[in-house]
Design a protein around this motif. Sequence first.
Motif, PDB file in Angstrom:
ATOM      1  N   MET A 154     -35.428 -43.769  -7.396  1.00 33.65           N
ATOM      2  CA  MET A 154     -34.162 -44.469  -7.269  1.00 33.65           C
ATOM      3  C   MET A 154     -34.186 -45.463  -6.112  1.00 33.65           C
ATOM      4  N   GLY A 155     -34.827 -45.103  -5.004  1.00 32.21           N
ATOM      5  CA  GLY A 155     -34.893 -45.989  -3.857  1.00 32.21           C
ATOM      6  C   GLY A 155     -35.646 -47.267  -4.151  1.00 32.21           C
ATOM      7  N   ALA A 156     -36.777 -47.153  -4.868  1.00 34.77           N
ATOM      8  CA  ALA A 156     -37.565 -48.335  -5.214  1.00 34.77           C
ATOM      9  C   ALA A 156     -36.782 -49.260  -6.142  1.00 34.77           C
ATOM     10  N   LEU A 157     -36.086 -48.679  -7.113  1.00 33.72           N
ATOM     11  CA  LEU A 157     -35.279 -49.488  -8.041  1.00 33.72           C
ATOM     12  C   LEU A 157     -34.121 -50.159  -7.315  1.00 33.72           C
ATOM     13  N   LEU A 158     -33.450 -49.403  -6.456  1.00 36.59           N
ATOM     14  CA  LEU A 158     -32.315 -49.947  -5.711  1.00 36.59           C
ATOM     15  C   LEU A 158     -32.758 -51.080  -4.790  1.00 36.59           C
ATOM     16  N   ALA A 159     -33.960 -50.978  -4.231  1.00 40.65           N
ATOM     17  CA  ALA A 159     -34.475 -52.028  -3.350  1.00 40.65           C
ATOM     18  C   ALA A 159     -34.567 -53.361  -4.084  1.00 40.65           C
TER      19      ALA A 159
END
Length: 291
Positions: free
Chosen positions: A109-114
Motif C-alpha cells: 500500500m505504501g508503494a502504491l500511495l507514493a
Amino acid sequence: LSFWTVDRFFPRNPKFVENFWRCVLLASVVFYVWLLYKFAFVFHNQFLGTHFDNPTERGGKNSLGWYVMEVYPYAFFYFYWARRRIAGGVALTVLSVALIYVASRMGWMGALLAIICVAYFISKTSISKALKLFLTHAIVVGILAALGWWFLLNYAGTVEVKKRFLYFFDKSAAPELHTYENRMGRMQFAFDTFKSAPLFGVGLRNPSFLESMGETHNSYLSLLAETGLFGGIPFLAILYFIGRACFRKPPRLGQVNWMALASRGSFVALLFSTAFMQNYSSTHYWIFLGL
C-alpha cells in the motif's frame, strides 16, 4: 541527531546526490537479488525474510518491506522520469519482485500511495502528465506483478502472498492473522496511556508500557503515549513542514528531476508506514527523513 546531521551536512550538489541514489539503487539490487536467491532458490520459503538460520522466522520481515517500499519510488522514477530504461528497469524489476515476495501489506500500500501522491503533485502543473504517469505505473506494475507471481509459483510458493492479499477483502481467508483486531487493541491501549499522562507521557521506550502491550505498530500513538504532547507536537511539526515544502507547486515541471519526484513519493510512504510500524526511534527512519 541523525536527522539534523543529514539535513545540515549532507552535500547538496545535484551530481553528488544523483550518484548517491544510483549507488543506493545498485546496492539495493545486489542485496535483494542475494536475498531472493537464498529464500526462494535455496530455502524455498513462502516469504522473503532475514533469518538464514531459521527462514520461517518472521522477525525483521516488516523492516525489510519498509526499506524496499522506501527505495521503490527511486527505482520507478529512475526508470520513468530519467528514462534509464535498462538500469532503472533492472532496479524496478528486482525491487518489485522483492516487494511482492516480502508479503507486507504495508509495503504494497505504501508503494502504491507514493506513486499516487506524486501523480497528484504533477497534476498541479500538468494533468495530462499526471495521468500518463499513473497509467504507465499501472501497466508496469501489472507486468511486474505477473512476473513476481510467476517467480513465486516456480521457486517459492504463493500461499503467504495470496493469504495476505485476500485478507484485504476477506478476513476469513486467513483467520489466523487477526492483525486488525490485535493492532486496534494495541493502539487503543497506547491512546489510553497518552490520556493518563498527556503532557510528558510515560517515558521513551518505558519498559512497563512495552511489557503491558508490546509494540503498538503505530509510531504516532506510541510517541504520544511515551513522550506526550511535549514530544508529539515537535515530531508532527517536523513532518508537517517537510510535507509542505515537498508538495509546494513547482514553477515549471521541467525543472523537477527524478530524484525530487522520488523523494516526495518516499516521504509519503514513510508517513504511511509510521502508522503501521514502531520505527520513530530507529536511526534509519530519521536518516531517510533527512534525505
